[in-house]
Enzyme design. Sequence first.
Site, short mmCIF file in Angstrom:
data_model
loop_
_atom_site.label_atom_id
_atom_site.label_comp_id
_atom_site.label_asym_id
_atom_site.label_seq_id
_atom_site.Cartn_x
_atom_site.Cartn_y
_atom_site.Cartn_z
N ALA A 1 -13.16 -10.30 8.73
CA ALA A 1 -12.33 -9.50 9.64
C ALA A 1 -12.82 -8.07 9.63
CB ALA A 1 -10.87 -9.54 9.19
N THR B 1 -2.37 -10.60 6.44
CA THR B 1 -1.87 -9.37 5.83
C THR B 1 -0.36 -9.21 6.03
OG1 THR B 1 -1.99 -6.95 6.02
CG2 THR B 1 -2.52 -8.19 7.99
N ASP B 2 0.26 -8.43 5.15
CA ASP B 2 1.69 -8.14 5.31
C ASP B 2 1.94 -7.16 6.48
OD1 ASP B 2 0.68 -5.80 4.17
OD2 ASP B 2 2.17 -5.69 2.56
N GLU B 3 0.85 -6.52 6.97
CA GLU B 3 1.04 -5.52 8.04
C GLU B 3 1.55 -6.14 9.33
OE1 GLU B 3 -1.90 -2.53 8.52
OE2 GLU B 3 -2.27 -2.36 6.38
N TYR C 1 -5.15 -2.85 14.28
CA TYR C 1 -5.53 -3.80 13.22
C TYR C 1 -4.45 -4.86 13.02
CZ TYR C 1 -5.85 -5.73 8.50
OH TYR C 1 -5.86 -6.59 7.41
N LYS D 1 -4.46 -8.97 13.69
CA LYS D 1 -4.20 -9.97 12.65
C LYS D 1 -2.99 -10.83 13.03
CE LYS D 1 -6.00 -10.48 9.13
NZ LYS D 1 -7.20 -11.27 8.70
N PRO E 1 -1.88 8.13 13.13
CA PRO E 1 -0.96 7.79 14.23
C PRO E 1 -0.31 6.42 13.99
CG PRO E 1 -3.16 8.37 15.07
CD PRO E 1 -3.28 8.28 13.58
P1 NAD Z 1 -13.57 -6.14 3.98
O1 NAD Z 1 -13.63 -5.25 5.17
O2 NAD Z 1 -13.93 -5.60 2.64
O3 NAD Z 1 -14.53 -7.40 4.23
C1 NAD Z 1 -14.61 -8.07 5.46
C2 NAD Z 1 -15.89 -8.92 5.45
O4 NAD Z 1 -15.95 -9.61 6.70
C3 NAD Z 1 -17.18 -8.08 5.32
O5 NAD Z 1 -18.02 -8.66 4.36
C4 NAD Z 1 -17.79 -8.16 6.71
O6 NAD Z 1 -19.21 -8.11 6.71
C5 NAD Z 1 -17.29 -9.51 7.20
N1 NAD Z 1 -17.24 -9.60 8.66
C6 NAD Z 1 -16.69 -8.68 9.53
N2 NAD Z 1 -16.85 -9.09 10.80
C7 NAD Z 1 -17.49 -10.30 10.74
C8 NAD Z 1 -17.91 -11.23 11.72
N3 NAD Z 1 -17.72 -11.00 13.02
N4 NAD Z 1 -18.49 -12.38 11.31
C9 NAD Z 1 -18.69 -12.62 9.99
N5 NAD Z 1 -18.33 -11.76 9.01
C10 NAD Z 1 -17.73 -10.61 9.39
O7 NAD Z 1 -12.13 -6.78 3.99
P2 NAD Z 1 -11.17 -7.19 2.78
O8 NAD Z 1 -10.37 -6.03 2.39
O9 NAD Z 1 -11.95 -7.93 1.76
O10 NAD Z 1 -10.20 -8.20 3.55
C11 NAD Z 1 -10.53 -9.58 3.68
C12 NAD Z 1 -9.44 -10.28 4.47
O11 NAD Z 1 -8.20 -10.15 3.79
C13 NAD Z 1 -9.22 -9.72 5.87
O12 NAD Z 1 -8.96 -10.80 6.74
C14 NAD Z 1 -8.00 -8.82 5.73
O13 NAD Z 1 -7.29 -8.74 6.94
C15 NAD Z 1 -7.23 -9.56 4.66
N6 NAD Z 1 -6.36 -8.72 3.81
C16 NAD Z 1 -6.86 -7.60 3.19
C17 NAD Z 1 -6.03 -6.86 2.34
C18 NAD Z 1 -6.53 -5.63 1.60
O14 NAD Z 1 -5.73 -4.95 0.96
N7 NAD Z 1 -7.81 -5.32 1.63
C19 NAD Z 1 -4.71 -7.26 2.15
C20 NAD Z 1 -4.24 -8.40 2.81
C21 NAD Z 1 -5.08 -9.13 3.63
O1 DAU Z 2 -1.09 -4.17 3.42
C1 DAU Z 2 -2.31 -4.85 3.48
C2 DAU Z 2 -3.35 -3.99 4.14
O2 DAU Z 2 -3.67 -2.95 3.22
C3 DAU Z 2 -4.61 -4.74 4.54
O3 DAU Z 2 -4.28 -5.70 5.52
C4 DAU Z 2 -5.68 -3.79 5.09
O4 DAU Z 2 -6.87 -4.50 5.36
C5 DAU Z 2 -5.94 -2.72 4.05
O5 DAU Z 2 -6.85 -1.79 4.56
C6 DAU Z 2 -4.64 -2.03 3.64
O6 DAU Z 2 -4.13 -1.23 4.74
P1 DAU Z 2 -3.53 0.26 4.51
O7 DAU Z 2 -3.61 0.98 5.78
O8 DAU Z 2 -2.21 0.19 3.82
O9 DAU Z 2 -4.61 0.78 3.44
P2 DAU Z 2 -5.37 2.20 3.26
O10 DAU Z 2 -6.09 2.13 1.97
O11 DAU Z 2 -6.13 2.56 4.48
O12 DAU Z 2 -4.17 3.22 3.14
C7 DAU Z 2 -3.18 3.09 2.13
C8 DAU Z 2 -2.17 4.21 2.33
O13 DAU Z 2 -2.79 5.46 2.02
C9 DAU Z 2 -1.66 4.35 3.76
O14 DAU Z 2 -0.30 4.76 3.72
C10 DAU Z 2 -2.52 5.45 4.35
C11 DAU Z 2 -2.77 6.36 3.15
N1 DAU Z 2 -4.06 7.09 3.16
C12 DAU Z 2 -5.20 6.36 3.37
C13 DAU Z 2 -6.43 7.00 3.40
C14 DAU Z 2 -7.69 6.22 3.64
C15 DAU Z 2 -4.10 8.44 2.93
O15 DAU Z 2 -3.05 9.09 2.71
N2 DAU Z 2 -5.31 9.08 2.94
C16 DAU Z 2 -6.48 8.42 3.19
O16 DAU Z 2 -7.56 9.06 3.20
#
Ligand code: NAD
Ligand code: DAU
Length: 351
Positions: A87, A134-136, A159, A163, A291
Amino acid sequence: MAATRTILITGGAGFIGSHLVRLFVHKYPHYHIVNLDALTYAGNLANLQDIEQAPNYTFVKGDIRDQEYMQVLFNRYGFDGVIHLAAESHVDRSITNPLAFVETNVLGTVNLLNVARQTWKDDFSGKRFYHVSTDEVYGSLGEEGLFTEETPYDPRSPYSASKASSDHFVRAWYHTYGLPVVLSNCSNNYGPYQFPEKLIPLMINNIRENKPLPVYGDGKYTRDWLWVKDHAGAIDQVFHKGKDGETYNIGGNNEWKNIDLVQKLCDILDELLGHAAGTSRQLITFVKDRPGHDRRYAIDASKIRRELGWEPSIKFEEGFRQTAQWYLDNPGWLQQVISGDYQDYYKQQYD
Ligand code: NAD
Ligand code: DAU
C-alpha cells in the site's frame, strides 16, 4: 522438503511486511513464502538481508496493479494464501498526491482480488485472502471511547478513504463471490525498519542530527502505539485461526498524546546518547497542523484477545527503548534511506 503451503505476502519489503516475512520464514520452514513488492521509496530489501538466502523464501519485484504479471505469478507459484500489505501508507503523502493512493490501495487491491478469484476458480477449499488494514478507516475519536469492529466507517484523509474503500471491496468479494477473506484493522505500529517519514523514526533521526522536532498543531493528538513484532504475531494468528468473512481489530492498549511521546523519546535518546537531561526537548518545534488531522485513535482489541488468544507482548517503555537503540545501532540503514528523494520530500513537507 516440498512446501506444504505457498503464501504470497505483498509489500513484504516495507516496514510491517518485512517483520511478517521474517516471522513466517523462520516459524514455518515448510511454507514457501513469496514476497512481492514494487520497491517504491518505502520498500527496501535491506530490511530482509538476514533471510534473503533462506531456502523457503523468494523475492519477486512487481506491482499489484499489473494484472497480467500478477496472473503469471499466481500460475507459476500456485498460491494457497495471500497476505496483502502492499500500500501507499503515509497520510501526509496522501494529502499531496491522493491519486497514487487510489491506484495502489484501491485498484491494486481489486486487481489482486480478481486474480485470486480467477485462479482459484471458485474452488476455495484451503485458500485464504487476508487484507491488512488500518484503524484510520473508523475516523476520529473524541476524548472517550474505542474503535470496535462495529464502529461505522468514517475515513477523513485520502489515505484512510483509500484503505476504507479497499476494505469494502474485500468484503464485497466475500459476499458476492464467496472468496474466503479475513481482515484486520490495526493501530499505529513502531519499531525497527520504519521509514523516517513517520513520527517516531523521524523524531529519532532529527534528534541524531540535532534538527528541529516538528510537532503538528497543539501536539495533543493521540495515537495507540503497537510494537511491530506484536502486529506480525497478530497477523499470524488471524491468518491461521481467524474466521472467514471476519474482521479483527488489533491495538496496543497504549495511548499517547504526540507531545508526551516526543518528550519521552527525547529523554530516552538523551540518556542513550549521553546528552545532558533536557537537551533534545529544546529541539521541539510546533508547526502548522496536518489538514483534516484525526484527533484520537484507540482500539478495543477484546475480540482478537477473546477469540484468538492474542495480546501485545511488550510494554511501550521497553519497545520504545529497543526502537531508539536499533536506530542508533543502524546508522548505515538510516543513511541509506534518508539520502536522495527523502531530502526533497522533507523540504516539501516541512520547509
Ligand atoms: P510501508 O509504506 O512501510 O510499506 C509498503 C510496502 O508496499 C513497500 O515495501 C512498498 O514498496 C510496497 N508497495 C507500495 N505500492 C506497491 C505496489 N503498487 N505494488 C507492490 N508493492 C507496493 O507500509 P507499512 O507501514 O509497512 O504498512 C503495511 C500495511 O499495513 C499497509 O497496508 C498499511 O495500510 C497497513 N497498516 C500500517 C500501519 C502502520 O502503523 N504502519 C498500521 C495499520 C495498518
Ligand atoms: O493508525 C494506523 C496508521 O498509523 C497507519 O494506517 C498509517 O499507515 C501510519 O502511517 C500511521 O498513521 P498516522 O498518521 O497516525 O502516523 P504518523 O506517524 O504520520 O503520525 C502520527 C502522529 O504524529 C499524527 O498525529 C501526526 C503527528 N506527526 C507526524 C509527523 C510525521 C507530527 O506531529 N509531526 C510529524 O512530523
